[in-house]
Enzyme design. Structure first.
Site, PDB file in Angstrom:
ATOM      1  N   LYS A   1       0.826  -1.205   0.000  1.00 18.48           N
ATOM      2  CA  LYS A   1       0.000   0.000   0.000  1.00 18.48           C
ATOM      3  C   LYS A   1       0.865   1.262   0.000  1.00 18.48           C
ATOM      4  O   LYS A   1       0.544   2.244  -0.669  1.00 18.48           O
ATOM      5  CB  LYS A   1      -0.970  -0.014   1.183  1.00 18.48           C
ATOM      6  CG  LYS A   1      -2.097  -0.994   0.937  1.00 18.48           C
ATOM      7  CD  LYS A   1      -3.113  -1.029   2.049  1.00 18.48           C
ATOM      8  CE  LYS A   1      -4.205  -2.044   1.736  1.00 18.48           C
ATOM      9  NZ  LYS A   1      -4.968  -2.454   2.906  1.00 18.48           N
TER      10      LYS A   1
ATOM     11  N   LYS B   1      -6.107  -7.001 -12.473  1.00 17.36           N
ATOM     12  CA  LYS B   1      -7.034  -7.514 -11.454  1.00 17.36           C
ATOM     13  C   LYS B   1      -8.149  -6.494 -11.238  1.00 17.36           C
ATOM     14  O   LYS B   1      -7.864  -5.290 -11.137  1.00 17.36           O
ATOM     15  CB  LYS B   1      -6.243  -7.721 -10.149  1.00 17.36           C
ATOM     16  CG  LYS B   1      -7.105  -8.119  -8.981  1.00 17.36           C
ATOM     17  CD  LYS B   1      -6.374  -7.934  -7.645  1.00 17.36           C
ATOM     18  CE  LYS B   1      -7.425  -7.971  -6.558  1.00 17.36           C
ATOM     19  NZ  LYS B   1      -7.305  -7.365  -5.350  1.00 17.36           N
TER      20      LYS B   1
ATOM     21  N   LYS C   1     -11.121  -1.923  -6.717  1.00 13.97           N
ATOM     22  CA  LYS C   1     -11.643  -0.565  -6.502  1.00 13.97           C
ATOM     23  C   LYS C   1     -10.549   0.468  -6.735  1.00 13.97           C
ATOM     24  O   LYS C   1     -10.808   1.583  -7.161  1.00 13.97           O
ATOM     25  CB  LYS C   1     -12.150  -0.420  -5.066  1.00 13.97           C
ATOM     26  CG  LYS C   1     -13.350  -1.270  -4.762  1.00 13.97           C
ATOM     27  CD  LYS C   1     -13.596  -1.305  -3.250  1.00 13.97           C
ATOM     28  CE  LYS C   1     -14.103  -2.639  -2.766  1.00 13.97           C
ATOM     29  NZ  LYS C   1     -13.316  -3.225  -1.676  1.00 13.97           N
TER      30      LYS C   1
HETATM   31  P1  ADP Z   1     -10.346  -4.309  -3.866  1.00 13.72           P
HETATM   32  O1  ADP Z   1      -9.070  -4.778  -4.526  1.00 13.72           O
HETATM   33  O2  ADP Z   1     -11.405  -4.017  -4.874  1.00 13.72           O
HETATM   34  O3  ADP Z   1     -10.115  -3.143  -2.922  1.00 13.72           O
HETATM   35  P2  ADP Z   1     -10.571  -5.882  -1.478  1.00 13.72           P
HETATM   36  O4  ADP Z   1      -9.086  -5.907  -1.287  1.00 13.72           O
HETATM   37  O5  ADP Z   1     -11.395  -5.012  -0.560  1.00 13.72           O
HETATM   38  O6  ADP Z   1     -10.901  -5.501  -2.997  1.00 13.72           O
HETATM   39  O7  ADP Z   1     -11.103  -7.369  -1.417  1.00 13.72           O
HETATM   40  C1  ADP Z   1     -12.231  -7.836  -0.726  1.00 13.72           C
HETATM   41  C2  ADP Z   1     -12.323  -9.338  -0.999  1.00 13.72           C
HETATM   42  O8  ADP Z   1     -12.615  -9.566  -2.392  1.00 13.72           O
HETATM   43  C3  ADP Z   1     -11.023 -10.073  -0.699  1.00 13.72           C
HETATM   44  O9  ADP Z   1     -11.320 -11.318  -0.088  1.00 13.72           O
HETATM   45  C4  ADP Z   1     -10.385 -10.292  -2.055  1.00 13.72           C
HETATM   46  O10 ADP Z   1      -9.594 -11.458  -2.087  1.00 13.72           O
HETATM   47  C5  ADP Z   1     -11.606 -10.405  -2.981  1.00 13.72           C
HETATM   48  N1  ADP Z   1     -11.288  -9.829  -4.307  1.00 13.72           N
HETATM   49  C6  ADP Z   1     -11.056  -8.531  -4.603  1.00 13.72           C
HETATM   50  N2  ADP Z   1     -10.801  -8.337  -5.920  1.00 13.72           N
HETATM   51  C7  ADP Z   1     -10.852  -9.555  -6.485  1.00 13.72           C
HETATM   52  C8  ADP Z   1     -10.671 -10.029  -7.829  1.00 13.72           C
HETATM   53  N3  ADP Z   1     -10.405  -9.204  -8.831  1.00 13.72           N
HETATM   54  N4  ADP Z   1     -10.784 -11.344  -8.053  1.00 13.72           N
HETATM   55  C9  ADP Z   1     -11.082 -12.208  -7.039  1.00 13.72           C
HETATM   56  N5  ADP Z   1     -11.271 -11.837  -5.749  1.00 13.72           N
HETATM   57  C10 ADP Z   1     -11.160 -10.534  -5.456  1.00 13.72           C
END
Ligand code: ADP
Ligand code: TRP
Length: 318
Positions: free
Chosen positions: A110, A189, A192
């Site tokens: 981060k 990937k 957000k």
């Molecule tokens: P983001 O990357 O959108 O901020 P988070 O880190 O908040 O998402 O992830 C919340 C949950 O969703 C986690 O358990 C993460 O492993 C899953 N997740 C997030 N993005 C993906 C993706 N592109 N493919 C599969 N799982 C995902």
């Protein structure tokens, strides 16, 4: 078995969150004792705008409820409504060696992405350990990116138990690997933080527009295409039947199929997949007081469990 997981309200939830995490959370609630929460204190570590955090907190709650979280069975609350967790977090901080946190890759990632580091971001895994340990959680379903945080939780529980006596259950992780990483519309990937998402509940017209924008290569319509290398097919895999998917893969290998056709079908299938939940989501949006009440009731049920563990930890200290 007691299953616990949290999701940060750091933006609107997208289909990567759904297929990568939420769908499995919802499935696990059927045979287990589910404890799911909105990790808003964790989301604060990335410095959100207060208004956005306020809206996203309720949006995550509505998304889960619309998608089938069963509040009769599953305990569902918002992290900031449970001060017991932050109290335990302090206690755990004092048995957590700095080196353990310095090794955490998510903090380093981060900061490398340009996030202004604050103390909360550094101490993030200790709060996550408190979330998990205060509920005697046995299984913690998380994506692969969170595996290290579960290992840190086990280490912290071990340090505390060794110092002050047996108090905490050591949780198992449960890596959600049934779905590979869901690609975003730019091929990275879906996340957000990359502005490449298709939100679960965005308007249908906008789902269509975003699907049409998915990045593909420039292979001409007539030429054969590799189904393994296509972002559109990677998403289609999540919502199409096995037969339909096999059919598209065959068409790709043969040539003569344009990306536009498969994109149109993907948009239809995505809209169809989430359609049954849209109605419920729209009803919840008109009834925010009900959503707030669900979270408040959930926090009370969660507090009954959290109080007991916190008391046990405090007694062992004194
Ligand atoms: P983001 O990357 O959108 O901020 P988070 O880190 O908040 O998402 O992830 C919340 C949950 O969703 C986690 O358990 C993460 O492993 C899953 N997740 C997030 N993005 C993906 C993706 N592109 N493919 C599969 N799982 C995902
Ligand atoms: N750190 C998790 C994520 O970003 C969210 C989270 C906070 C969590 N506390 C938790 C997940 C406890 C599982 C258990 O996805």
């Amino acid at each position: 078995m007691r299953v616990l997981s949290g999701i940060q309200p750091s933006g609107r939830l997208h289909i990567g969150n759904y297929f990568g995490a939420m769908r499995q959370h919802l499935q696990l609630q059927e045979q287990n004792e589910g404890f799911y929460f909105i990790a808003d204190y964790h989301a604060m570590t990335s410095g959100p705008k207060p208004d956005e955090l306020r809206q996203n907190r309720l949006a995550v709650a509505m998304d889960y409820l619309a998608l089938g979280l069963d509040t009769k069975k599953t305990v569902f609350w918002c992290q900031s409504d449970l001060p017991q967790v932050t109290e335990l977090c302090w206690i755990l901080s004092c048995v957590t060696p700095m080196g353990l946190l310095q090794r955490c890759v998510s903090y380093k990632d981060k900061v490398a992405q340009g996030l202004l580091p604050n103390h909360g971001l550094f101490a993030y895994p200790v709060l996550q350990a408190a979330d998990i340990l205060i509920f005697d959680s046995e299984l913690v379903p998380v994506g692969a990116d969170q595996k290290q945080h579960i290992e840190v939780t086990r280490d912290i529980a071990g340090y505390f138990n060794n110092t002050y006596g047996e108090t905490f259950v050591l949780p198992k992780d449960h890596i959600l690997k049934s779905v590979a990483v869901v690609p975003g519309i730019d091929g990275r990937k879906m996340s957000k933080s990359y502005d490449n998402t298709i939100e679960i509940f965005e308007p249908e017209s906008s789902v269509k527009k975003k699907v049409m924008k998915i990045v593909t290569d420039s292979t001409p319509v007539e030429s054969p295409k590799d189904p393994e290398k296509c972002n559109v097919l990677a998403l289609l895999k999540l919502v199409a039947s096995a037969d339909e998917l096999a059919d598209w893969e065959k068409k790709y290998r043969q040539g003569g199929t344009g990306y536009g056709d498969v994109k149109k079908r993907l948009a239809e299938l995505l809209i169809e997949y989430f359609k049954p939940y849209r109605q419920k989501r729209a009803e919840l949006e008109k009834n925010i007081d009900y959503v707030k009440k669900v979270l408040k009731d959930g926090a009370e049920r969660a507090a009954a469990v959290a109080d007991k563990t916190l008391k046990k930890a405090c007694l062992n200290i004194k």
